[in-house]
Scaffold this active site. Structure first.
Site, PDB file in Angstrom:
ATOM      1  N   ASP A  99       0.857  -1.175   0.000  1.00  0.00           N
ATOM      2  CA  ASP A  99       0.000   0.000   0.000  1.00  0.00           C
ATOM      3  C   ASP A  99       0.898   1.232   0.000  1.00  0.00           C
ATOM      4  OD1 ASP A  99      -2.430   1.570   0.431  1.00  0.00           O
ATOM      5  OD2 ASP A  99      -3.245  -0.258   1.327  1.00  0.00           O
ATOM      6  N   ASP A 200      -3.128   4.606  -2.334  1.00  0.00           N
ATOM      7  CA  ASP A 200      -4.195   5.165  -1.527  1.00  0.00           C
ATOM      8  C   ASP A 200      -4.640   6.534  -2.056  1.00  0.00           C
ATOM      9  OD1 ASP A 200      -5.662   4.771   1.026  1.00  0.00           O
ATOM     10  OD2 ASP A 200      -4.640   6.626   1.606  1.00  0.00           O
ATOM     11  N   GLU A 257      -6.358   3.793  -5.930  1.00  0.00           N
ATOM     12  CA  GLU A 257      -7.661   3.971  -5.290  1.00  0.00           C
ATOM     13  C   GLU A 257      -8.135   5.371  -5.659  1.00  0.00           C
ATOM     14  OE1 GLU A 257      -9.876   4.041  -0.949  1.00  0.00           O
ATOM     15  OE2 GLU A 257      -8.019   5.103  -1.299  1.00  0.00           O
ATOM     16  N   HIS A 333     -11.126  -3.309   3.045  1.00  0.00           N
ATOM     17  CA  HIS A 333     -11.070  -2.929   4.455  1.00  0.00           C
ATOM     18  C   HIS A 333     -11.918  -1.697   4.785  1.00  0.00           C
ATOM     19  CE1 HIS A 333      -8.370  -0.367   2.309  1.00  0.00           C
ATOM     20  NE2 HIS A 333      -8.263   0.419   3.363  1.00  0.00           N
ATOM     21  N   ASP A 334     -12.462  -1.035   3.769  1.00  0.00           N
ATOM     22  CA  ASP A 334     -13.298   0.150   3.988  1.00  0.00           C
ATOM     23  C   ASP A 334     -14.780  -0.111   3.746  1.00  0.00           C
ATOM     24  OD1 ASP A 334     -11.064   1.802   4.467  1.00  0.00           O
ATOM     25  OD2 ASP A 334     -10.837   2.257   2.331  1.00  0.00           O
TER      26      ASP A 334
HETATM   27  C1  GLC Z   1      -8.228   5.189   1.872  1.00  0.00           C
HETATM   28  C2  GLC Z   1      -8.019   3.961   2.707  1.00  0.00           C
HETATM   29  C3  GLC Z   1      -8.683   4.177   4.027  1.00  0.00           C
HETATM   30  C4  GLC Z   1      -8.007   5.341   4.699  1.00  0.00           C
HETATM   31  C5  GLC Z   1      -8.008   6.580   3.806  1.00  0.00           C
HETATM   32  C6  GLC Z   1      -7.020   7.593   4.296  1.00  0.00           C
HETATM   33  O1  GLC Z   1      -9.545   5.415   1.563  1.00  0.00           O
HETATM   34  O2  GLC Z   1      -8.473   2.832   2.030  1.00  0.00           O
HETATM   35  O3  GLC Z   1      -8.650   3.034   4.840  1.00  0.00           O
HETATM   36  O4  GLC Z   1      -8.654   5.636   5.904  1.00  0.00           O
HETATM   37  O5  GLC Z   1      -7.636   6.293   2.488  1.00  0.00           O
HETATM   38  O6  GLC Z   1      -5.710   7.164   4.098  1.00  0.00           O
END
Ligand code: GLC
Ligand code: CA
Length: 560
Positions: A99, A200, A257, A333-334
């Site tokens: 990540d 991320d 992401e 995980h979100d």
């Molecule tokens: C992304 C991650 C999440 C995190 C956010 C801030 O959305 O997947 O878990 O809280 O970024 O880094």
């Protein structure tokens, strides 16, 4: 080395390290724990492992607040453990994706500690500092985690930007030094043998010029950054620079992401000529069940309709075909657990059937499937009933803001919404067996287990040839052996456009056709799809085939 697209028929498995396997009895998953489960992953058949952040971090946001990009969080292990993990994966023919969290750092990162010292510190410009406006924040942006996106720092009398928690200050990507330091760090990991990055919130790194106020409705305390910041003016320039400096030099896989992207945006980020990323995680199908009241965003309890889901997934299949590449996912995980959200966990039979049906839906599409830990055994949402069970800051902050501060919801309604959508649903420990703490640890885990681990666990799944696990294993094998799944043309089956129960689509290349038939509901329905007499049933979640009669959550795929 570039453009080999070696990853095109690969399947990725996502591990949330804190919740996967504890090896030393402190209740927190760790790298040695993952190493002890590599044979399990190999048995499943996945090609690539994506690890959520394992770097040094104060853990305000479970590792998405990084204080040292080149060190392992001691709770999770050492650099030697990391090397052993990487070697263990490579020996088994699997790859590792890390990540990459570079929209922001932790406020304990040495760059930020320096930056906040004085206005003329050499690191000042690594972050986004601004003067206030008449004693108020520099603009009206709200953070993703509730509250304002700015924090006042009395040391120098200015505010810094944090799109997430105040402990996650945003990096200033306009500063070429920031970019260089990030690229050097990425090359350092690549030189260690890491095979790729999941990036991320990578489409937030370029902020709108001048950081202007955003539109704000009367019922909103702040302007919504989700509509203001994604896909900023220089993001493609930055990613191309990153690609030149990092990706083009290694054989790697990258997935960004990217909240708030349309297919048109995704084609820019992930075009097959590969000047930026290999693919992106888009969120449109994750937002179909959002609350119609924009002040409540994702907090809701409605199930996504088949019509919305089919239209959306089909749009992405069709629009990206031949031009860009899809990342196929149901949960991470979100997000809540797929079987509880899109399927049916109300009975054991429906849980297993609907988990397999949903897996069939995405695993026969074009793109790269991502399996989130526990999905392969049909793990469900956590079933928490008390606010005190939730540990995630997003959930706790949202409860505080919506119930206690703004009185937009009563407590019981919000608890119902949390049970559906809290990120904690995904973060309960992996269920390995029916023993105390589910074989995850010998100690009370950092996050409560889901109550059903005695029935739903890996040991049970491995002992049952009909389990969700073996179905995923078969789906993965099919992707590896049938090129039509990777390359074939996607089309909706004739007449399926407005069917409210059945989703049916085809994949086709010169030699092979597949017809995928999926019942999204608990009703038995009758539908006729013409298939040649020579068609064979490739996979199904029922023991027999009843032709035109399609039973609850039935999934079947014909090959001809
Ligand atoms: C992304 C991650 C999440 C995190 C956010 C801030 O959305 O997947 O878990 O809280 O970024 O880094
Ligand atoms: Ca541990």
């Amino acid at each position: 080395m570039k453009n080999t697209h070696w990853w095109k028929n690969a399947v990725v498995y996502q591990i949330y390290p804190k919740s996967f396997q504890d090896s030393n009895g402190d209740g927190i998953g760790d790298l040695r724990g993952i190493i002890s489960r590599l044979d399990y992953l190999q048995k499943l058949g996945v090609d690539i492992i994506w690890l959520n952040p394992i770097y040094e971090s104060p853990q305000v946001d479970n590792g998405y607040d990084i204080s040292n990009y080149q060190a392992i969080n001691p709770t999770l292990g050492t650099m030697a453990d990391f090397t052993a993990l990487l070697d263990g994966l490579h020996q088994r023919g699997m790859k590792l994706v890390m990540d990459l969290v570079v929209n922001h750092t932790s406020d304990q990162h040495p760059w930020f500690l320096e930056s906040r010292k004085s206005k003329d510190n050499p690191y000042r410009d690594f972050y986004i500092w601004r003067d206030g406006r008449a004693g108020q924040a520099p603009n009206n942006w709200g953070s993703y985690f509730s509250g304002p996106a700015w924090k006042y720092d009395s040391k120098t009398g200015q505010y810094y930007l944090h799109l997430f928690a105040p402990e996650q200050p945003d990096l200033n990507w306009e500063n070429p030094q920031v970019r260089q330091r990030v690229f050097d760090m990425m090359n350092w990991w690549a030189d260690k043998g890491v095979d790729g990055f999941r990036m991320d919130v990578i489409n937030l790194i370029s902020k709108p010029a001048g950081l202007p106020d955003g539109p704000q409705r009367a019922d909103e305390k702040y302007a919504n950054v989700e509509e203001l910041v994604p896909n900023g003016p220089r993001v493609h320039e930055y990613l191309r620079e990153m690609n030149r400096q990092v990706m083009s030099k290694h054989k790697m896989i990258t997935v960004g992401e990217t909240p708030n992207v349309t297919p048109a945006d995704a084609k820019k980020y992930a075009d097959l000529h590969n000047q930026e990323l290999n693919m992106v995680f888009q969120f449109e199908h994750m937002n179909l069940d959002a609350n119609p009241n924009p002040a409540l965003t994702k907090w809701n309890d409605q199930k996504t309709s088949l019509a919305d889901l089919r239209d959306n997934l089909t749009k992405w299949q069709v629009e990206l075909a031949g031009q860009a590449w899809n990342a196929l996912y149901w949960n991470n995980h979100d997000q809540p657990r797929v079987v509880s959200r899109f399927g049916d966990d109300s009975t054991e039979d429906y849980r297993v059937k609907s988990a397999k049906m949903l897996a069939t839906m995405t695993h026969f599409m074009q793109g790269t499937p991502y399996i989130y830990e526990g999905e392969e055994i049909g793990m469900t949402n956590a079933g928490f009933t008390k606010l005190g069970d939730y540990v995630d800051l997003e959930s706790r902050n949202a409860y505080h803001q919506l119930v206690e501060e703004q009185h937009l919801l009563d407590g019981l309604t919000m608890l119902k919404y949390l049970a559906m959508h809290s990120r904690d649903n995904a973060r309960t420990p992996m269920q390995w067996n029916d023993q105390r703490y589910a074989g995850f640890s010998t100690h009370q885990p950092w996050e409560k287990l889901a109550g059903n681990y005695r029935q739903i666990n890996v040991a049970q799944a491995l002992a049952d040839s009909n389990s969700v696990f073996y179905y995923y294993q078969k789906l993965i094998k099919l992707r590896h052996t049938l090129p039509v799944i990777t390359d074939g043309r996607y089309a909706l089956a004739t007449g399926n456009d407005s069917d409210e129960q059945i989703f049916a689509y085809t994949r086709q290349d010169k030699e092979t056709s597949l017809l995928v038939i999926l019942n999204y509901t608990a009703q038995t329905v009758s539908r006729h799809y013409a298939v040649p007499d020579t068609a064979k049933l490739l996979i199904s979640n029922y023991a027999d085939d009843q032709g035109d009669t399609i039973r609850p959550y039935e999934a079947k795929v014909y090959q001809y």
